[in-house]
Enzyme design. Sequence first.
Site, PDB file in Angstrom:
ATOM      1  CB  SER A  12      -0.891   0.005   1.241  1.00 52.46           C
ATOM      2  OG  SER A  12      -1.487   1.278   1.377  1.00 52.46           O
ATOM      3  CG  HIS A  37      -4.020  -1.501  -1.324  1.00 54.57           C
ATOM      4  ND1 HIS A  37      -5.185  -2.220  -1.543  1.00 54.57           N
ATOM      5  CD2 HIS A  37      -4.304  -0.624  -0.344  1.00 54.57           C
ATOM      6  CE1 HIS A  37      -6.117  -1.784  -0.719  1.00 54.57           C
ATOM      7  NE2 HIS A  37      -5.618  -0.810   0.025  1.00 54.57           N
ATOM      8  CG  ASP A  39      -5.036   2.728   1.055  1.00 53.84           C
ATOM      9  OD1 ASP A  39      -5.989   1.926   0.964  1.00 53.84           O
ATOM     10  OD2 ASP A  39      -3.924   2.414   1.535  1.00 53.84           O
ATOM     11  CG  MET A  41      -8.009   7.524   2.570  1.00 52.77           C
ATOM     12  SD  MET A  41      -7.024   7.626   4.073  1.00 52.77           S
ATOM     13  CE  MET A  41      -6.355   5.968   4.125  1.00 52.77           C
ATOM     14  CG  HIS A  70      -9.245   0.511  -0.092  1.00 56.45           C
ATOM     15  ND1 HIS A  70      -8.607   0.262   1.114  1.00 56.45           N
ATOM     16  CD2 HIS A  70     -10.572   0.531   0.193  1.00 56.45           C
ATOM     17  CE1 HIS A  70      -9.518   0.139   2.067  1.00 56.45           C
ATOM     18  NE2 HIS A  70     -10.713   0.305   1.545  1.00 56.45           N
ATOM     19  CG  MET A  72     -11.126   3.741   2.366  1.00 55.19           C
ATOM     20  SD  MET A  72      -9.547   3.671   3.225  1.00 55.19           S
ATOM     21  CE  MET A  72      -8.457   3.672   1.819  1.00 55.19           C
TER      22      MET A  72
HETATM   23  C1  DX5 Z   1      -6.068   1.979   5.796  1.00 54.84           C
HETATM   24  C2  DX5 Z   1      -5.704   1.613   4.392  1.00 54.84           C
HETATM   25  C3  DX5 Z   1      -4.631   0.602   4.320  1.00 54.84           C
HETATM   26  C4  DX5 Z   1      -3.313   1.052   4.897  1.00 54.84           C
HETATM   27  C5  DX5 Z   1      -2.619  -0.151   5.470  1.00 54.84           C
HETATM   28  O1  DX5 Z   1      -7.201   2.765   5.782  1.00 54.84           O
HETATM   29  O2  DX5 Z   1      -6.824   1.080   3.716  1.00 54.84           O
HETATM   30  O3  DX5 Z   1      -4.460   0.115   3.000  1.00 54.84           O
HETATM   31  O4  DX5 Z   1      -2.492   1.683   3.959  1.00 54.84           O
HETATM   32  O5  DX5 Z   1      -1.494   0.255   6.143  1.00 54.84           O
HETATM   33  P1  DX5 Z   1      -0.741  -0.695   7.187  1.00 54.84           P
HETATM   34  O6  DX5 Z   1      -0.374  -1.935   6.461  1.00 54.84           O
HETATM   35  O7  DX5 Z   1       0.388   0.122   7.637  1.00 54.84           O
HETATM   36  O8  DX5 Z   1      -1.742  -0.998   8.293  1.00 54.84           O
HETATM   37 ZN    ZN Z   2      -6.453   0.087   1.778  1.00 55.24          ZN
END
Ligand code: DX5
Ligand code: ZN
Length: 229
Positions: A12, A37, A39, A41, A70, A72
């Site tokens: 990620s 991955h 993220d 947000m 992903h 969010m």
């Molecule tokens: C959290 C994200 C994750 C995050 C994971 O909201 O969806 O993908 O980047 O990070 P680690 O592996 O550090 O928990």
């Molecule tokens: Zn994520």
Amino acid sequence: MVSEARILIAPSVLAADFAHLGQQVRDATAAGADLIHVDVMDGRFVPNLSFGEVVVDAIRQSTHLPLNIHLMIVEPENLIPSFLKAPTDQIIVHAEACPHLHRTVSRVKDQGKQVGVAINPGTPVSAVEEVLPYLDFVLVMTVNPGFGGQRFIAKALDKVRRLRRIIQEEGYSARIEVDGGVKADHTAQESVRAGASILVAGTAIFNREEPVLQAMERLRASISGVRGE
Ligand code: DX5
Ligand code: ZN
């Protein structure tokens, strides 16, 4: 059977050094990542902002790997088109953000792209069950979304087991993905044993302690020989 699928590792980039984002993505690619991955947000669905289309475009330029995007964000259907550009792009929406989940999932599938649905730690498996036949991924959050570096919530693995059973019994093809707090310790192993076949890892891969290659190798080694129960 899902438990026998090759385990995919999805670094990620939320934990990457953003001053050197392209290089970090190239490092993860060279280290044998299977997916990147990403993220996204919005500061509304989750209490944090990350980045949007422009940065995702830059990440796409830095790797040949599929982007596991992903979302969010609230009302993701409005923004999905701007995140689907390469044939291999994959979209994950949150069940909690989609009152018309079947429609949202269908729209991504209609574009010929892979689609997943994520559920938060407080959301039951039933929230995703009716769309499970159409999914390529179901993402079980093992932290509350919004931030990297949080502690793995082991209770969420009960949902991974339940989902694996449903997927096997019904003959569905969705992979189970876990996201949050996954490291080269018991968390990665237990996730695989429970039935996950995609491991998202942020701080376990991008950190100041070790190079990306070494971190990837340690994570892979921690699940070597581990299979679904
Ligand atoms: C959290 C994200 C994750 C995050 C994971 O909201 O969806 O993908 O980047 O990070 P680690 O592996 O550090 O928990
Ligand atoms: Zn994520």
